[in-house]
Design a protein around this motif. Structure first.
Motif, short mmCIF file in Angstrom:
data_model
loop_
_atom_site.label_atom_id
_atom_site.label_comp_id
_atom_site.label_asym_id
_atom_site.label_seq_id
_atom_site.Cartn_x
_atom_site.Cartn_y
_atom_site.Cartn_z
N LEU A 36 0.84 -1.20 0.00
CA LEU A 36 0.00 0.00 0.00
C LEU A 36 0.87 1.24 0.00
O LEU A 36 1.84 1.33 0.71
CB LEU A 36 -0.90 0.02 1.24
CG LEU A 36 -2.12 -0.85 1.16
CD1 LEU A 36 -2.94 -0.70 2.42
CD2 LEU A 36 -2.96 -0.52 -0.04
N SER B 294 -13.39 4.92 -6.04
CA SER B 294 -12.12 5.06 -5.35
C SER B 294 -12.35 5.68 -3.98
O SER B 294 -13.39 6.31 -3.75
CB SER B 294 -11.17 5.95 -6.16
OG SER B 294 -11.61 7.29 -6.12
N CYS C 13 -15.56 -3.29 0.25
CA CYS C 13 -14.34 -2.89 -0.44
C CYS C 13 -13.78 -4.07 -1.22
O CYS C 13 -14.06 -5.22 -0.92
CB CYS C 13 -13.31 -2.36 0.55
SG CYS C 13 -13.04 -3.39 2.00
N LYS C 14 -12.99 -3.74 -2.23
CA LYS C 14 -12.33 -4.76 -3.05
C LYS C 14 -11.19 -4.09 -3.81
O LYS C 14 -11.03 -2.88 -3.76
CB LYS C 14 -13.32 -5.40 -4.02
CG LYS C 14 -13.84 -4.46 -5.10
CD LYS C 14 -14.80 -5.17 -6.02
CE LYS C 14 -15.26 -4.25 -7.16
NZ LYS C 14 -16.14 -4.96 -8.09
N LEU C 15 -10.43 -4.91 -4.50
CA LEU C 15 -9.35 -4.41 -5.34
C LEU C 15 -9.94 -4.12 -6.70
O LEU C 15 -10.55 -4.97 -7.33
CB LEU C 15 -8.27 -5.49 -5.44
CG LEU C 15 -6.88 -5.05 -5.83
CD1 LEU C 15 -6.35 -4.00 -4.89
CD2 LEU C 15 -5.96 -6.26 -5.85
N ILE D 274 -7.76 0.32 -4.33
CA ILE D 274 -8.83 -0.12 -3.43
C ILE D 274 -10.07 0.70 -3.76
O ILE D 274 -10.00 1.93 -3.84
CB ILE D 274 -8.45 0.09 -1.95
CG1 ILE D 274 -7.28 -0.82 -1.58
CG2 ILE D 274 -9.65 -0.19 -1.04
CD1 ILE D 274 -6.76 -0.60 -0.19
N ALA E 289 -10.15 2.86 4.66
CA ALA E 289 -9.83 1.63 3.92
C ALA E 289 -8.33 1.54 3.79
O ALA E 289 -7.66 2.55 3.57
CB ALA E 289 -10.49 1.65 2.54
N ASP F 20 -4.55 -1.15 4.72
CA ASP F 20 -3.96 -2.34 5.34
C ASP F 20 -4.22 -2.34 6.85
O ASP F 20 -4.85 -1.42 7.39
CB ASP F 20 -2.47 -2.41 5.03
CG ASP F 20 -1.65 -1.26 5.61
OD1 ASP F 20 -2.22 -0.40 6.31
OD2 ASP F 20 -0.44 -1.23 5.36
N ASN G 52 -5.47 -9.35 -1.48
CA ASN G 52 -4.86 -9.15 -2.79
C ASN G 52 -4.59 -10.55 -3.34
O ASN G 52 -3.84 -11.32 -2.73
CB ASN G 52 -3.55 -8.37 -2.64
CG ASN G 52 -2.85 -8.16 -3.95
OD1 ASN G 52 -2.92 -8.98 -4.87
ND2 ASN G 52 -2.13 -7.07 -4.04
N PHE H 181 -6.52 -6.63 3.31
CA PHE H 181 -6.88 -5.23 3.38
C PHE H 181 -8.26 -5.13 3.98
O PHE H 181 -9.03 -6.10 3.97
CB PHE H 181 -6.83 -4.58 1.99
CG PHE H 181 -5.45 -4.62 1.40
CD1 PHE H 181 -4.51 -3.69 1.79
CD2 PHE H 181 -5.10 -5.59 0.49
CE1 PHE H 181 -3.23 -3.73 1.27
CE2 PHE H 181 -3.83 -5.64 -0.03
CZ PHE H 181 -2.89 -4.71 0.35
N CYS I 124 -11.79 -2.37 5.14
CA CYS I 124 -12.51 -1.11 5.13
C CYS I 124 -13.47 -1.18 6.31
O CYS I 124 -13.94 -2.25 6.69
CB CYS I 124 -13.25 -0.88 3.80
SG CYS I 124 -14.41 -2.16 3.32
#
Length: 139
Positions: free
Chosen positions: A18, A44, A67-69, A75, A95, A97, A123, A130, A132
């Motif tokens: 991150l 975002s 949340c997601k990648l 993120i 949001a 690590d 990830n 990660f 949120c």
């Protein structure tokens, strides 16, 4: 009024760790006023902060977060809002690590603001976790 700060995190190319896209001393905090729903969409963290500021002015507070990648290893979050039933809800979301969420958690505890929701994702390339989360207190 509450204190506001832009805080966005991007998963960088160097070992997909991150990195801060926009970092200030505090996570986003909102103080809102007065029960209806807003739409939710993936965005975002920077865009979510801008939306949260608009929702704050409309007397809305977040009730759920996901949340997601996203594309470019960014993120992305999705927030759902409702009108508050109390005159001064106090809230924040963040949001990132584990270390980032721990900092937000410490701040929330320092102002007696309990965490109302947390989500975790990994990830897929590195397996790194990660998070949120939303913290909220209505006074």
């Amino acid at each position: 009024m509450g204190m506001k700060a832009c805080r966005a995190w991007v998963i960088g190319t160097r070992s997909l760790a991150l990195a801060a896209a926009c970092s200030l001393a505090l996570p986003f905090i909102g103080v809102t006023a007065t029960q209806a729903k807003s739409g939710d969409r993936w965005q975002s963290v920077d865009a979510a902060v801008r939306e949260a500021r608009r929702m704050d002015k409309a007397g809305m507070r977040p009730t759920s977060i996901d949340c997601k990648l996203g594309r470019g290893l960014l993120i992305v979050v999705r927030l759902e809002y409702v009108k508050s039933g109390l005159p001064k809800p106090f809230w924040q979301f963040d949001a990132g690590d584990a270390a980032r969420i721990a900092k937000a958690e410490n701040f929330a505890r320092s102002v007696d603001m309990p965490r109302t929701q947390i989500k975790t994702f990994r990830n897929p390339s590195t397996g790194e976790k990660f998070y949120c989360a939303i913290w909220s207190r209505e006074k």
